[in-house]
Design a protein around this motif. Structure first.
Motif, PDB file in Angstrom:
ATOM      1  N   SER A  51      23.869  -1.426  29.199  1.00 36.95           N
ATOM      2  CA  SER A  51      25.093  -1.366  28.401  1.00 36.95           C
ATOM      3  C   SER A  51      25.916  -0.162  28.859  1.00 36.95           C
ATOM      4  O   SER A  51      25.450   0.978  28.773  1.00 36.95           O
ATOM      5  N   ILE A  52      27.116  -0.417  29.345  1.00 36.21           N
ATOM      6  CA  ILE A  52      27.979   0.648  29.857  1.00 36.21           C
ATOM      7  C   ILE A  52      29.162   0.835  28.916  1.00 36.21           C
ATOM      8  O   ILE A  52      29.935  -0.093  28.681  1.00 36.21           O
ATOM      9  N   HIS A  53      29.275   2.037  28.355  1.00 33.66           N
ATOM     10  CA  HIS A  53      30.429   2.410  27.545  1.00 33.66           C
ATOM     11  C   HIS A  53      31.287   3.379  28.351  1.00 33.66           C
ATOM     12  O   HIS A  53      30.751   4.271  29.019  1.00 33.66           O
ATOM     13  N   ALA A  54      32.597   3.221  28.274  1.00 35.36           N
ATOM     14  CA  ALA A  54      33.517   4.098  28.990  1.00 35.36           C
ATOM     15  C   ALA A  54      34.616   4.541  28.035  1.00 35.36           C
ATOM     16  O   ALA A  54      35.249   3.705  27.381  1.00 35.36           O
ATOM     17  N   VAL A  55      34.834   5.857  27.937  1.00 29.84           N
ATOM     18  CA  VAL A  55      35.810   6.381  26.984  1.00 29.84           C
ATOM     19  C   VAL A  55      36.799   7.306  27.689  1.00 29.84           C
ATOM     20  O   VAL A  55      36.502   7.910  28.715  1.00 29.84           O
ATOM     21  N   ASP A  56      37.991   7.398  27.100  1.00 28.30           N
ATOM     22  CA  ASP A  56      39.025   8.298  27.611  1.00 28.30           C
ATOM     23  C   ASP A  56      40.003   8.557  26.475  1.00 28.30           C
ATOM     24  O   ASP A  56      40.054   7.782  25.509  1.00 28.30           O
TER      25      ASP A  56
END
Length: 234
Positions: free
Chosen positions: A78-83
Motif C-alpha cells: 500500500s503506497i500513500h503519497a502526500v504533499d
C-alpha cells in the motif's frame, strides 16, 4: 494606511513556489541533475525495503516520482503519497499507474496518520523547505512501525576541492534554467539558495539520531550536491 498583516511564513512561501512551478517541475529536475533525478528516486524507493503486503508513505511527493518507483518495486504493498501543493498532487495523479496509489493533501509538520502506521517513509527535497527539520523527522518517526525505515533524498552544500566551481555553477545554472525553461527566475533562485544553504549530511544524521533513529547511513551524489540518507526506527 499601512498593512499590519504578518508576512507569509516560510511554509506559505514554499507552498506558493511549488504551486507555481508544477508544470515545469519534472523537466527542470531532469535538466538540473543531467537526467539523474529519476535514478535517485528509484534508489530511494529500492532502499525503503517495504515488506510484502506492507505500507509506505512518500512525503512531499511532488509529481510522484518516488511513489511511482515504489509501486514498481512493491506492487502488492500500500503506497500513500502526500504533499501540501494541491497542483503537484493533481499532476502526480495523472501519471500512468497513479490510480494504484493513495494521493492525499497533508502537512509534513502534522501528518494525518496514527502512530506506527507505515513500514517505510520516503521523501525527496522536503527538509530544506521546512521551518523545523527536527519536528518533521519526529513526525516521521511517530508514524513508522518499529523496525521501519526512513529514506531521504536531499540537496547539500558541496565540499572539498570542487566546492567553489560547483557552487558557482549552481548559482548561475539553476536560475538561468528557470528563466529559459519555466520563465520563472525568481522561484528557481529560491531553489538555488535552498540547495546551497541546506545542512551537511552529518548535520542531518545528528538530528536523526537525536530523534531516535539508528542504523543511519548516507551517500553523496552529483559532485556532492545531493545526498541519500537512510535510518531505522528501533
Amino acid at each position: 494606511m499601512p498593512s499590519h498583516e504578518p508576512p507569509p511564513s516560510k511554509d506559505q512561501e514554499v507552498q506558493r513556489t511549488f504551486n507555481k512551478i508544477t508544470d515545469y517541475y519534472d523537466r527542470m529536475n531532469r535538466l538540473m541533475t543531467l537526467g539523474r533525478h529519476a535514478a535517485w528516486c528509484r534508489d530511494v524507493a529500492a532502499s525503503a525495503n517495504v515488506p510484502s503486503g506492507g505500507s509506505m508513505l512518500d512525503i512531499a511527493t511532488g509529481t510522484g516520482v518516488i511513489a511511482l518507483a515504489a509501486l514498481e518495486n512493491y506492487p502488492d504493498s500500500s503506497i500513500h503519497a502526500v504533499d501540501f501543493s494541491e497542483r503537484m498532487l493533481t499532476e502526480a495523479a495523472r501519471k500512468p499507474g497513479a490510480s494504484a496509489i493513495t494521493w492525499q493533501y497533508a502537512d509534513a509538520n502534522d501528518l494525518p496518520f496514527g502512530d506506527g502506521s507505515f513500514d517505510a517513509v520516503t521523501h525527496g527535497y522536503l527538509l530544506r523547505n521546512v521551518d523545523d527539520v527536527e519536528r518533521v523527522l519526529e513526525e516521521q518517526y511517530r508514524v513508522l512501525k518499529p523496525g521501519g525505515r526512513v529514506v531521504i533524498l536531499e540537496t547539500c552544500p558541496p565540499r572539498g576541492p570542487l566546492r567553489h566551481p560547483v557552487t558557482l555553477g549552481v548559482r548561475v545554472v539553476i536560475p538561468l534554467l528557470g528563466q529559459l525553461v519555466a520563465r520563472d527566475r525568481e522561484s528557481y533562485a529560491y531553489l538555488q539558495e535552498s540547495t546551497l544553504g541546506f545542512m551537511t549530511p552529518k548535520e542531518v544524521v545528528a538530528i536523526l539520531r537525536r530523534v531516535g533513529f539508528t542504523s543511519v547511513a548516507w551517500k553523496k551524489k552529483f559532485f556532492g550536491t545531493h545526498m541519500i540518507i537512510s535510518a531505522r526506527k528501533q
